[in-house]
Motif scaffolding. Structure first.
Motif, PDB file in Angstrom:
ATOM      1  N   PHE A  24      45.441 154.590   9.996  1.00 58.40           N
ATOM      2  CA  PHE A  24      46.718 154.091  10.510  1.00 58.40           C
ATOM      3  C   PHE A  24      47.892 154.925   9.995  1.00 58.40           C
ATOM      4  O   PHE A  24      47.896 155.381   8.850  1.00 58.40           O
ATOM      5  CB  PHE A  24      46.922 152.624  10.113  1.00 58.40           C
ATOM      6  N   CYS A  25      48.916 155.063  10.840  1.00 57.55           N
ATOM      7  CA  CYS A  25      50.140 155.755  10.435  1.00 57.55           C
ATOM      8  C   CYS A  25      50.834 154.952   9.337  1.00 57.55           C
ATOM      9  O   CYS A  25      50.668 153.727   9.252  1.00 57.55           O
ATOM     10  CB  CYS A  25      51.119 155.855  11.604  1.00 57.55           C
ATOM     11  N   CYS A  28      52.375 151.248   9.925  1.00 57.56           N
ATOM     12  CA  CYS A  28      51.673 150.504  10.984  1.00 57.56           C
ATOM     13  C   CYS A  28      51.387 149.080  10.497  1.00 57.56           C
ATOM     14  O   CYS A  28      51.048 148.863   9.333  1.00 57.56           O
ATOM     15  CB  CYS A  28      50.366 151.220  11.306  1.00 57.56           C
ATOM     16  N   CYS A  59      44.031 151.847  18.399  1.00 59.46           N
ATOM     17  CA  CYS A  59      44.262 151.791  16.949  1.00 59.46           C
ATOM     18  C   CYS A  59      43.712 150.508  16.354  1.00 59.46           C
ATOM     19  O   CYS A  59      43.078 150.530  15.285  1.00 59.46           O
ATOM     20  CB  CYS A  59      45.753 151.920  16.663  1.00 59.46           C
ATOM     21  N   ASN A 130      51.203 145.537  19.821  1.00 56.45           N
ATOM     22  CA  ASN A 130      52.289 146.432  19.399  1.00 56.45           C
ATOM     23  C   ASN A 130      53.125 146.877  20.593  1.00 56.45           C
ATOM     24  O   ASN A 130      53.979 147.733  20.465  1.00 56.45           O
ATOM     25  CB  ASN A 130      51.759 147.632  18.610  1.00 56.45           C
ATOM     26  N   GLY A 134      49.046 152.859  21.588  1.00 52.42           N
ATOM     27  CA  GLY A 134      49.351 153.686  20.429  1.00 52.42           C
ATOM     28  C   GLY A 134      48.507 154.940  20.379  1.00 52.42           C
ATOM     29  O   GLY A 134      48.999 156.064  20.503  1.00 52.42           O
ATOM     30  N   CYS A 209      54.378 149.235  15.690  1.00 57.25           N
ATOM     31  CA  CYS A 209      53.895 150.609  15.864  1.00 57.25           C
ATOM     32  C   CYS A 209      55.107 151.525  15.774  1.00 57.25           C
ATOM     33  O   CYS A 209      55.751 151.822  16.777  1.00 57.25           O
ATOM     34  CB  CYS A 209      53.209 150.768  17.224  1.00 57.25           C
ATOM     35  N   PRO A 210      55.456 151.944  14.560  1.00 60.29           N
ATOM     36  CA  PRO A 210      56.646 152.796  14.436  1.00 60.29           C
ATOM     37  C   PRO A 210      56.484 154.150  15.112  1.00 60.29           C
ATOM     38  O   PRO A 210      57.455 154.725  15.585  1.00 60.29           O
ATOM     39  CB  PRO A 210      56.835 152.938  12.920  1.00 60.29           C
ATOM     40  N   THR A 211      55.252 154.634  15.173  1.00 60.40           N
ATOM     41  CA  THR A 211      55.040 155.991  15.685  1.00 60.40           C
ATOM     42  C   THR A 211      55.287 156.094  17.188  1.00 60.40           C
ATOM     43  O   THR A 211      55.999 156.985  17.655  1.00 60.40           O
ATOM     44  CB  THR A 211      53.600 156.440  15.366  1.00 60.40           C
ATOM     45  N   GLN A 212      54.717 155.178  17.950  1.00 53.53           N
ATOM     46  CA  GLN A 212      54.831 155.307  19.406  1.00 53.53           C
ATOM     47  C   GLN A 212      55.915 154.415  20.007  1.00 53.53           C
ATOM     48  O   GLN A 212      56.561 154.795  20.963  1.00 53.53           O
ATOM     49  CB  GLN A 212      53.476 154.965  20.072  1.00 53.53           C
TER      50      GLN A 212
HETATM   51  S1  SF4 Z   1      50.017 154.963  16.690  1.00 56.26           S
HETATM   52 FE1  SF4 Z   1      51.074 153.026  16.254  1.00 56.26          FE
HETATM   53  S2  SF4 Z   1      49.488 151.407  16.333  1.00 56.26           S
HETATM   54 FE2  SF4 Z   1      48.462 153.417  16.139  1.00 56.26          FE
HETATM   55  S3  SF4 Z   1      48.110 153.701  13.930  1.00 56.26           S
HETATM   56 FE3  SF4 Z   1      50.072 154.720  14.454  1.00 56.26          FE
HETATM   57  S4  SF4 Z   1      51.653 153.148  14.073  1.00 56.26           S
HETATM   58 FE4  SF4 Z   1      49.662 152.079  14.188  1.00 56.26          FE
END
Ligand code: SF4
Length: 263
Positions: A24-25, A28, A59, A130, A134, A209-212
């Motif tokens: 996980f990021c 997350c 994820c 989320n 993701g 989900c901070p990344t996406q």
């Molecule tokens: S992409 Fe989003 S949901 Fe997937 S591991 Fe990263 S932060 Fe979590």
């Protein structure tokens, strides 16, 4: 890590230490959900060898597999409920738990979700919502809010989202709560009740989900996403007596009065 010290996860029963670190990021919410599920199982007193965890692709599919020291079935995208149904029919004594994301469970697997609910199959389905795909790169899902930005809705999502609890309760099961990874103690309690429920139990867990999602939607940090969950959700009891505005109702929808809030 200092020599002789233990990593924090070693204090949590049911985790395979060799599966760490997680994929996980940073920030997350799925790691929090992972811990909450295991704590709920521990609270009930079940042994993992009397359970089966089924996940699909995404994820959230990584929550049980490879991290839980249990039997896990990591299946195809959107199909964990179908595989879980077969496993439950073959081994009815197993406690079968599906864990997946909104893309997996409500989009590609949406048909399986509503029919498992309609049939009241004895499964627990935990959906980590989320509000975006993701792992596959940030595409829109059926729970992406209207107006939200994703890679496939660069000008804002034009469509209204599903309310997953409303969808599932409308299809038939008697237990369909919603909570968030911000409210972790309440989440553990609700997971405990969902796991112990006889029949189909669905729990929607809002998970950042901070990344996406966050970086495209003015919640650029994990902290901002947690703050959003805190400020934009309201517990059922308060929603019955307050103007909720655009807030998302969380908690258990166990009676006609609370279910009416969803419909
Ligand atoms: S992409 Fe989003 S949901 Fe997937 S591991 Fe990263 S932060 Fe979590």
């Amino acid at each position: 890590m200092r020599e002789g010290s233990r990593p924090p996860h070693s204090t949590l029963k049911g985790l395979r230490a060799e599966a760490f670190p997680t994929p996980f990021c940073a920030g997350c919410g799925h790691g929090i959900l992972m811990g909450a599920i295991l704590r709920a199982i521990d609270k009930i007193g079940w042994h993992l060898d009397e359970m089966l965890f089924v996940s699909g692709i995404g994820c959230a599919g990584w929550i049980p597999s490879p991290h839980f020291a249990a039997d896990t079935l990591h299946t195809t995208h959107g199909r964990p409920i179908a595989f879980a149904t077969g496993a439950k029919l073959f081994r009815p004594e197993l406690k079968v738990v599906v864990i997946g994301g909104d893309g997996d469970i409500a989009s590609i697997g949406g048909n399986h979700l509503i029919h498992a609910a309609r049939r009241n199959i004895d499964l627990t389905v935990i959906c980590a919502n989320n509000r975006i795909y993701g792992m596959t790169g940030g595409q829109v899902t059926p729970t992406t809010p209207q107006g939200a930005f994703t890679v496939t809705t660069p000008q804002g999502n034009p469509e209204p989202p599903f309310d997953l609890c409303r969808l599932v309760l409308g299809a038939g099961p008697p237990y369909g709560p919603r909570h968030t990874v911000y409210h972790v103690k309440a989440l553990i309690n609700i997971l405990t009740r969902a796991l112990e429920h006889q029949g189909f139990a669905f729990i929607e867990v809002l998970s950042p989900c901070p990344t996406q999602y966050g970086r495209r939607n003015e919640q650029p940090t994990p902290w901002a996403m947690m703050q959003w969950l805190k400020e934009n959700t309201i517990i059922v009891k308060r929603a019955l007596s307050e103007d909720i505005g655009d807030k998302i109702i969380i908690g258990e929808f166990n009676d006609a009065e609370s279910q009416a809030l969803l419909f």
